[in-house]
Design an enzyme around this catalytic site. Structure first.
Site, PDB file in Angstrom:
ATOM      1  N   ASP A  36       0.310  -0.055  13.067  1.00 46.18           N
ATOM      2  CA  ASP A  36       0.629  -1.383  12.522  1.00 46.18           C
ATOM      3  C   ASP A  36       0.838  -2.439  13.610  1.00 46.18           C
ATOM      4  O   ASP A  36       1.038  -3.608  13.299  1.00 46.18           O
ATOM      5  CB  ASP A  36       1.892  -1.298  11.655  1.00 46.18           C
ATOM      6  CG  ASP A  36       1.639  -0.503  10.386  1.00 46.18           C
ATOM      7  OD1 ASP A  36       0.476  -0.457   9.922  1.00 46.18           O
ATOM      8  OD2 ASP A  36       2.603   0.081   9.851  1.00 46.18           O
ATOM      9  N   ARG A  69      -8.039  -6.099   9.962  1.00 45.85           N
ATOM     10  CA  ARG A  69      -7.282  -6.599  11.121  1.00 45.85           C
ATOM     11  C   ARG A  69      -8.121  -6.709  12.387  1.00 45.85           C
ATOM     12  O   ARG A  69      -7.747  -7.416  13.318  1.00 45.85           O
ATOM     13  CB  ARG A  69      -6.042  -5.723  11.358  1.00 45.85           C
ATOM     14  CG  ARG A  69      -4.990  -5.978  10.299  1.00 45.85           C
ATOM     15  CD  ARG A  69      -3.728  -5.184  10.511  1.00 45.85           C
ATOM     16  NE  ARG A  69      -2.715  -5.641   9.568  1.00 45.85           N
ATOM     17  CZ  ARG A  69      -1.622  -4.950   9.244  1.00 45.85           C
ATOM     18  NH1 ARG A  69      -1.402  -3.771   9.798  1.00 45.85           N
ATOM     19  NH2 ARG A  69      -0.751  -5.439   8.385  1.00 45.85           N
ATOM     20  N   ARG A 127       1.355  -9.317   9.318  1.00 56.67           N
ATOM     21  CA  ARG A 127       1.405  -8.998  10.756  1.00 56.67           C
ATOM     22  C   ARG A 127       0.475  -9.907  11.571  1.00 56.67           C
ATOM     23  O   ARG A 127       0.711 -10.147  12.751  1.00 56.67           O
ATOM     24  CB  ARG A 127       1.094  -7.524  10.984  1.00 56.67           C
ATOM     25  CG  ARG A 127       2.108  -6.606  10.274  1.00 56.67           C
ATOM     26  CD  ARG A 127       2.146  -5.215  10.835  1.00 56.67           C
ATOM     27  NE  ARG A 127       2.784  -4.297   9.903  1.00 56.67           N
ATOM     28  CZ  ARG A 127       4.111  -4.170   9.753  1.00 56.67           C
ATOM     29  NH1 ARG A 127       4.939  -4.897  10.468  1.00 56.67           N
ATOM     30  NH2 ARG A 127       4.603  -3.306   8.873  1.00 56.67           N
ATOM     31  N   GLY A 182       0.815  -1.213   0.000  1.00 59.78           N
ATOM     32  CA  GLY A 182       0.000   0.000   0.000  1.00 59.78           C
ATOM     33  C   GLY A 182       0.847   1.261   0.000  1.00 59.78           C
ATOM     34  O   GLY A 182       0.504   2.258  -0.646  1.00 59.78           O
ATOM     35  N   ARG A 211      -7.870  -2.458  -1.743  1.00 56.48           N
ATOM     36  CA  ARG A 211      -7.753  -1.415  -0.710  1.00 56.48           C
ATOM     37  C   ARG A 211      -8.171  -0.047  -1.251  1.00 56.48           C
ATOM     38  O   ARG A 211      -8.033   0.236  -2.437  1.00 56.48           O
ATOM     39  CB  ARG A 211      -6.323  -1.400  -0.165  1.00 56.48           C
ATOM     40  CG  ARG A 211      -6.011  -2.707   0.549  1.00 56.48           C
ATOM     41  CD  ARG A 211      -4.635  -2.730   1.125  1.00 56.48           C
ATOM     42  NE  ARG A 211      -4.472  -1.761   2.193  1.00 56.48           N
ATOM     43  CZ  ARG A 211      -3.312  -1.499   2.785  1.00 56.48           C
ATOM     44  NH1 ARG A 211      -2.215  -2.134   2.383  1.00 56.48           N
ATOM     45  NH2 ARG A 211      -3.241  -0.622   3.756  1.00 56.48           N
ATOM     46  N   LYS A 269      -6.508  -2.340   6.303  1.00 55.78           N
ATOM     47  CA  LYS A 269      -5.080  -2.639   6.139  1.00 55.78           C
ATOM     48  C   LYS A 269      -4.942  -3.849   5.198  1.00 55.78           C
ATOM     49  O   LYS A 269      -5.850  -4.143   4.446  1.00 55.78           O
ATOM     50  CB  LYS A 269      -4.434  -2.875   7.507  1.00 55.78           C
ATOM     51  CG  LYS A 269      -4.420  -1.619   8.381  1.00 55.78           C
ATOM     52  CD  LYS A 269      -3.489  -0.568   7.817  1.00 55.78           C
ATOM     53  CE  LYS A 269      -3.496   0.704   8.615  1.00 55.78           C
ATOM     54  NZ  LYS A 269      -2.728   1.774   7.978  1.00 55.78           N
ATOM     55  N   GLN A 316       0.444   7.875   4.699  1.00 53.15           N
ATOM     56  CA  GLN A 316       0.528   7.596   3.264  1.00 53.15           C
ATOM     57  C   GLN A 316      -0.125   8.712   2.461  1.00 53.15           C
ATOM     58  O   GLN A 316       0.399   9.141   1.426  1.00 53.15           O
ATOM     59  CB  GLN A 316      -0.124   6.254   2.940  1.00 53.15           C
ATOM     60  CG  GLN A 316       0.668   5.080   3.523  1.00 53.15           C
ATOM     61  CD  GLN A 316       0.057   3.734   3.229  1.00 53.15           C
ATOM     62  OE1 GLN A 316      -1.061   3.641   2.700  1.00 53.15           O
ATOM     63  NE2 GLN A 316       0.757   2.673   3.588  1.00 53.15           N
TER      64      GLN A 316
HETATM   65  C1  S3P Z   1       2.837   3.843   6.291  1.00 54.62           C
HETATM   66  C2  S3P Z   1       1.736   4.439   6.852  1.00 54.62           C
HETATM   67  C3  S3P Z   1       0.664   3.705   7.533  1.00 54.62           C
HETATM   68  C4  S3P Z   1       1.084   2.289   7.898  1.00 54.62           C
HETATM   69  C5  S3P Z   1       1.798   1.619   6.762  1.00 54.62           C
HETATM   70  C6  S3P Z   1       3.031   2.385   6.364  1.00 54.62           C
HETATM   71  C7  S3P Z   1       3.843   4.665   5.625  1.00 54.62           C
HETATM   72  O1  S3P Z   1      -0.467   3.616   6.686  1.00 54.62           O
HETATM   73  O2  S3P Z   1      -0.029   1.521   8.280  1.00 54.62           O
HETATM   74  O3  S3P Z   1       2.159   0.292   7.122  1.00 54.62           O
HETATM   75  O4  S3P Z   1       4.970   4.168   5.352  1.00 54.62           O
HETATM   76  O5  S3P Z   1       3.563   5.843   5.345  1.00 54.62           O
HETATM   77  P1  S3P Z   1      -1.631   4.755   6.683  1.00 54.62           P
HETATM   78  O6  S3P Z   1      -1.055   6.002   6.167  1.00 54.62           O
HETATM   79  O7  S3P Z   1      -2.674   4.179   5.766  1.00 54.62           O
HETATM   80  O8  S3P Z   1      -2.099   4.827   8.108  1.00 54.62           O
END
Ligand code: S3P
Length: 437
Positions: A320, A351, A392, A98, A126, A347, A174
């Site tokens: 996470d 989860r 995970r 993702g 997703r 996720k 993200q």
């Molecule tokens: C991440 C942000 C998180 C996290 C993912 C990694 C990143 O996601 O759950 O494993 O590297 O920016 P979200 O931005 O969807 O919360």
């Protein structure tokens, strides 16, 4: 992912010893992205050699960037500059990742060429509107599937995006990172405000590459005037991988584990705060700063955990780590309540549901709620659980074996390789009775 892998963990045991878990996944992704767009040669050490980070690495190779490694965590990136990427010959396949897809959609929206982003079944289910909608406000043209999922077709706007201010409806690093990367190709100042602090590796690493990012309170700002200058990046160990042993050594009697060189950026340490509130014995030793990121050794010893109401402000800082925190809650005395964590449902798997189902199979009193979980500490039994291809979840149920009354069999574990290929070897070296059957 090709072959299916089943884990089996025999009950009991202690965790003892000193290990270094692999490099931080978030930073590994970003090191490739920014190193590729930099002028000059960037050297990365501690890079995570696992499928997710390799998806990002391959995507940039496919866009004409020469990248050597990883060999023992060392990667050399021959940066092509902010405007030097080339159109890939085929869709960029991002596997389970993702982070790759959401960050790349921002970065690619401003390029001079079109790209298609695809992924595995989980990734292609997703939600992507969280990035495509604000990017559309910036003038990006991205075609999604009818329900807003990938494959994404990105029609590059050749640096002609317009800056926006975006108040993020969800606390997502993200989304924030996606918009900051798009902001490097937008006219004017792009600013993003987050409703709660989320990991800030993008902002820190941009600064490390000499690209101006202004951070004030909950808002980060960027414009298209900067350039990235190649640098050295030392990626610390991933606290999200360390978390399995923070919980494992807490719940297993007679345990004493030291985790070396772990990234303890305050936007990532919710797991330590939550475990300490539950009564865990975690020492932060030898804190230091490595390339703009705080790092320390973490020593954790067994303790009797107690149930708590998890403070909602800690949720994004431990986002996470909840699968394994649910295992901690099962081993705690009394009730643990998690709220404000709806994001867990979107996720790599849902989860909340997948953990509740598995814990119930093992006899734990766990109730899924719309935005969290209620767990009453109870003995862990034995049985067969399904990780739903979520790395995970697979590792969390492995850790549950330390306090189980019988063997736990965990199906669909191949995706452990997306973040932590060495998990089985490191965990067994500490004393977990884990095997692949
Ligand atoms: C991440 C942000 C998180 C996290 C993912 C990694 C990143 O996601 O759950 O494993 O590297 O920016 P979200 O931005 O969807 O919360």
């Amino acid at each position: 992912m090709s072959e299916s892998i089943t884990f089996q963990v025999q009950p009991g045991g202690s965790l003892r010893g000193e290990i270094r878990v692999p490099g931080d996944k978030s930073m590994s992704h970003r090191s490739i992205m920014l190193g590729s767009l930099a002028n000059g040669v960037t050297h990365v050490t501690g890079f995570l050699n696992a499928e997710d980070a390799m998806s990002t690495l391959q995507a940039f190779r496919d866009m004409g960037v020469k990248i050597e490694g990883p060999v023992n965590g060392e990667v050399t990136i021959y940066g092509v500059g902010k405007h030097g990427l080339k159109q890939p010959a085929k869709p960029l396949y991002l596997g389970n990742s993702g982070t790759s897809m959401r960050l790349l959609s921002g970065l690619l929206a401003g390029q001079a060429f079109d790209t298609v982003l695809t992924g595995d079944k989980s990734l292609e289910s997703r939600p992507m509107r969280r990035v495509t909608q604000p990017l559309a406000q910036m003038g990006a043209v991205i075609e999604t599937q009818a329900d807003g999922t990938a494959p994404l077709t990105i029609r590059g706007q050749n640096g002609k995006l317009n800056a926006i201010h975006y108040d993020m409806p969800i606390a997502s690093a993200q989304v924030k990172s996606c918009l900051l990367l798009a902001g490097m190709y937008a006219e004017g100042e792009t600013s993003v405000t987050e409703p709660a602090p989320t990991r800030d590796h993008t902002e820190r690493m941009l600064s490390g590459f000499g690209y101006p990012v202004n951070r004030e309170g909950s808002t980060a700002r960027i414009n298209n005037q900067g350039d990235l200058t190649a640098t050295q990046i030392d990626v610390p160990s991933d606290i999200s991988s360390a978390a399995f042993f923070l919980v494992g050594a807490s719940i297993a009697p007679d345990s004493d584990v030291t985790l070396k060189h772990v990234g303890i950026n305050p936007t990532r340490t919710g797991v330590i705060d939550i475990l300490r509130l539950m009564g865990a014995n975690i020492e932060v030793l030898n804190p230091r700063s490595v390339g703009g990121e705080p790092v320390a050794d973490l020593r954790v010893r067994s303790s009797q955990l107690k149930g708590i109401n998890i403070p909602e402000e800690l949720v994004p800082l431990a986002i996470d780590e909840f699968p394994v925190l649910f295992v901690a809650a099962a081993c705690a005395e009394g009730k643990t309540v998690l709220t404000g964590a709806k994001e867990l449902r979107v996720k790599e798997s849902d989860r909340i549901q997948v953990m509740a189902d598995g814990l119930q199979v093992l006899g734990v009193d766990a109730q899924a709620t719309e935005d969290g979980m209620i767990i009453n500490g109870s003995p862990i039994g034995s049985g067969r659980v399904d990780s739903h291809g979520d790395h995970r979840i697979a590792m969390s149920f492995s850790i549950a074996g330390l306090r189980a009354s019988g063997a736990i069999t965990i199906d669909d574990c191949a995706n452990v390789n997306t973040s932590f290929a060495e998990f089985k070897d490191l965990a067994t070296s500490l004393g977990l009775k884990l095997s692949v059957i």
